[in-house]
Design a protein around this motif. Sequence first.
Motif, short mmCIF file in Angstrom:
data_model
loop_
_atom_site.label_atom_id
_atom_site.label_comp_id
_atom_site.label_asym_id
_atom_site.label_seq_id
_atom_site.Cartn_x
_atom_site.Cartn_y
_atom_site.Cartn_z
N LEU A 1 0.64 -1.26 0.00
CA LEU A 1 0.03 0.12 0.00
C LEU A 1 0.78 1.30 -0.25
CD1 LEU A 1 -2.80 0.62 0.09
CD2 LEU A 1 -2.88 0.87 2.44
N ALA A 2 1.98 1.10 0.82
CA ALA A 2 2.83 2.50 0.72
C ALA A 2 3.48 2.73 -0.68
CB ALA A 2 3.82 2.05 1.78
N CYS A 3 3.93 1.68 -1.30
CA CYS A 3 4.45 1.59 -2.57
C CYS A 3 3.50 2.29 -3.67
CB CYS A 3 4.77 0.35 -2.92
SG CYS A 3 6.48 -0.42 -2.45
N ILE A 4 2.46 1.77 -3.44
CA ILE A 4 1.29 2.34 -4.53
C ILE A 4 0.95 3.86 -4.17
CG2 ILE A 4 -1.32 2.31 -4.91
CD1 ILE A 4 -1.12 -0.56 -4.37
N GLY A 5 0.98 4.08 -2.95
CA GLY A 5 0.87 5.47 -2.67
C GLY A 5 1.94 6.45 -3.03
N LEU A 6 3.32 6.15 -2.75
CA LEU A 6 4.34 6.62 -3.28
C LEU A 6 4.39 6.79 -4.78
CD1 LEU A 6 7.19 5.27 -1.03
CD2 LEU A 6 6.70 7.59 -1.05
N LEU A 7 4.12 5.79 -5.47
CA LEU A 7 4.02 5.80 -6.82
C LEU A 7 3.23 6.84 -7.46
CD1 LEU A 7 4.45 4.71 -9.64
CD2 LEU A 7 2.67 2.96 -9.55
N ALA A 8 1.92 6.91 -6.78
CA ALA A 8 0.74 7.51 -7.32
C ALA A 8 1.14 9.20 -6.91
CB ALA A 8 -0.76 7.48 -6.42
N LEU A 9 1.90 9.81 -5.90
CA LEU A 9 2.43 10.83 -6.02
C LEU A 9 3.04 11.36 -7.10
CD1 LEU A 9 3.95 10.79 -2.32
CD2 LEU A 9 1.76 11.79 -2.77
N ALA B 1 13.37 23.99 -9.86
CA ALA B 1 11.88 23.71 -9.22
C ALA B 1 11.22 22.60 -9.90
CB ALA B 1 11.13 24.98 -9.32
N LEU B 2 11.28 22.30 -11.11
CA LEU B 2 10.88 21.28 -11.93
C LEU B 2 11.61 20.12 -11.89
CD1 LEU B 2 9.47 22.79 -15.24
CD2 LEU B 2 8.18 22.52 -13.52
N ALA B 3 13.00 20.34 -11.66
CA ALA B 3 13.70 18.74 -11.36
C ALA B 3 13.55 18.31 -9.87
CB ALA B 3 15.24 19.16 -11.29
N SER B 4 13.10 18.98 -8.90
CA SER B 4 12.81 18.82 -7.66
C SER B 4 11.76 17.87 -7.58
CB SER B 4 12.69 19.84 -6.76
OG SER B 4 11.27 20.63 -6.97
N VAL B 5 10.87 17.64 -8.49
CA VAL B 5 9.88 16.79 -8.68
C VAL B 5 10.32 15.35 -8.76
CG1 VAL B 5 7.93 15.94 -9.92
CG2 VAL B 5 8.10 18.42 -9.56
N GLY B 6 11.47 15.26 -9.19
CA GLY B 6 12.13 13.92 -9.31
C GLY B 6 12.51 13.21 -8.00
N ILE B 7 12.75 14.01 -6.80
CA ILE B 7 12.76 13.65 -5.70
C ILE B 7 12.07 12.52 -5.45
CG2 ILE B 7 13.00 14.15 -3.04
CD1 ILE B 7 14.24 16.74 -3.97
N LEU B 8 10.62 12.74 -5.48
CA LEU B 8 9.63 11.77 -5.22
C LEU B 8 9.77 10.59 -6.05
CD1 LEU B 8 6.46 14.20 -4.99
CD2 LEU B 8 7.63 12.97 -3.26
N ALA B 9 10.38 10.62 -7.12
CA ALA B 9 10.53 9.38 -8.10
C ALA B 9 11.80 8.50 -7.62
CB ALA B 9 10.71 10.01 -9.56
N VAL B 10 12.62 9.40 -7.19
CA VAL B 10 13.77 8.57 -6.49
C VAL B 10 13.62 7.74 -5.00
CG1 VAL B 10 16.10 8.75 -5.12
CG2 VAL B 10 15.59 9.95 -7.25
N VAL B 11 12.62 8.23 -4.34
CA VAL B 11 12.02 7.71 -2.98
C VAL B 11 11.44 6.52 -3.53
CG1 VAL B 11 10.62 7.93 -1.22
CG2 VAL B 11 12.16 9.88 -1.89
N ALA B 12 10.28 6.75 -4.83
CA ALA B 12 9.73 5.42 -4.92
C ALA B 12 10.40 4.39 -5.43
CB ALA B 12 8.66 6.23 -5.96
N ILE B 13 11.24 4.73 -6.40
CA ILE B 13 11.95 3.65 -6.91
C ILE B 13 12.80 2.88 -6.00
CG2 ILE B 13 14.13 4.59 -7.58
CD1 ILE B 13 12.21 2.01 -9.68
N VAL B 14 13.26 3.40 -5.13
CA VAL B 14 14.23 2.86 -4.05
C VAL B 14 13.20 1.92 -3.07
CG1 VAL B 14 15.30 3.15 -1.74
CG2 VAL B 14 15.89 4.66 -3.62
N PHE B 15 11.93 2.58 -2.58
CA PHE B 15 11.25 1.57 -1.96
C PHE B 15 10.51 0.38 -2.62
CE2 PHE B 15 9.27 1.89 2.19
CZ PHE B 15 8.13 1.22 2.08
N TRP B 16 10.17 0.91 -3.91
CA TRP B 16 9.76 -0.40 -4.72
C TRP B 16 10.63 -1.40 -5.01
CZ3 TRP B 16 5.39 -2.08 -6.21
CH2 TRP B 16 5.18 -2.99 -7.32
N THR B 17 12.02 -1.08 -5.11
CA THR B 17 12.91 -2.02 -5.31
C THR B 17 13.18 -2.85 -4.17
OG1 THR B 17 14.30 -0.79 -7.05
CG2 THR B 17 15.39 -2.53 -6.01
N PHE B 18 13.22 -2.39 -2.94
CA PHE B 18 13.11 -2.98 -1.72
C PHE B 18 12.17 -3.66 -1.45
CE2 PHE B 18 11.64 -2.86 2.72
CZ PHE B 18 12.69 -3.65 3.50
#
Length: 398
Positions: free
Chosen positions: A16-24, A169-186
């Motif tokens: 569920l947490a992975c789904i939430g992080l992805l949806a962000l 500012a637009l590049a900072s959105v990528g932080i959420l993607a980094v968090v999501a891929i790390v959590f998803w891989t784990f």
Amino acid sequence: MSGHFLAKVPKAWILLACIGLLALNLRGPFVAVAPVVDLMQADLGFSPVMLGLLTSIPVLCFAVAAPLASLATRKFGAEFAVSLTILGVLAGVIVRSAGGPGPVVVGTVMIGVAITVGNIAVPLIIRRDFSPWRQGTAMGVYTAALNIGSFVTSMATAPLAEVAGWRMALASVGILAVVAIVFWTFAVGPRTAFVPSGAVVNGGQEHSAVKGSGWITAGLTLGFAGQAFSYYAVTAWLPSYLHDELDMSASAAGAGSSLFQIFAIVGGLGVPLAAKYFSTTTTAVTLGVLWMAVPAGLLLAPELWWLWSVSGGISQGGGITIIFIAIIKLAKDQVSAGRMSATVQGIGYCFAAVSPPLIGFVHDAAGSWTPALLVILVSTLVFFVSTTLSVRKVPKGR
């Protein structure tokens, strides 16, 4: 999941947490453009038409790329499709922020295509890996997170741009993607996340959906088209309406219209809860009435704009939730669910893409907001009727 996900990890909340992080990551990257369009125009020399395309391109991708996204999910596996989504969003964000006009457009297309894959893959994962009585809750979390991502990104982008420039500012959105891929891989393991499964869904057997699935798919498609058309119309033009009709400042109108986004969280999480106590038909009727109250209320009592914004937020967040719940509940297997989802989203997002320019044209041609609001009222009526008729077979409390 090559052995189900929940068999690999002890707690369902990880999924569920992975789904939430992805949806962000599935709405924020393209709504981030709106707060910094003036800065981008000054730096890149974009015309107003091109600036409009930067927010329209992802929605067009949702429509055009949906069949390919469905095919990719079937061929490569849902886990790999999710990884493609996150990495594609991250790559698109980097490209969009790094260069001139060309890279900005290319990066925007990359983001749109990547998000389309996620739009298809996530409901299939929810259908497969959650028990029937938890699927609604998982879908509610997913749609709520979509709106949280949009809201947080919209609020944070402009202040960041003032400090670090629009590119950062637009590049900072990528932080959420980094968090999501790390959590998803784990969560699923590197091999599952990054190696296509090549598995044949349903043991090579493709079944049809429930009896009458053609009519159900058509009804859900019309319902989603009405939902998406209304959502993008109100999102694009509510601030302008508040400024024109109530003489609100641009900043006040923007802040006021944010209620429409915030209360979508209530709708997304509220629909699964309502399903435990009321029939799906009753829930759909309630959402339809709330949706229709938005254009009707703005026509008849514009001074209560805050009430209509709240009503619209609840209905738009709940509307997309109930449609996706119907897809995963009424489809007999993963193949039919994927195809139904691709059809519903592909056609529905076509209407979403034409919504803002069409409403703008109607307003300009009439010189009044009344005809434009009547068009939106028709689209909410389409959502009301089509969705209510289509979700009748979704069982209560499941």
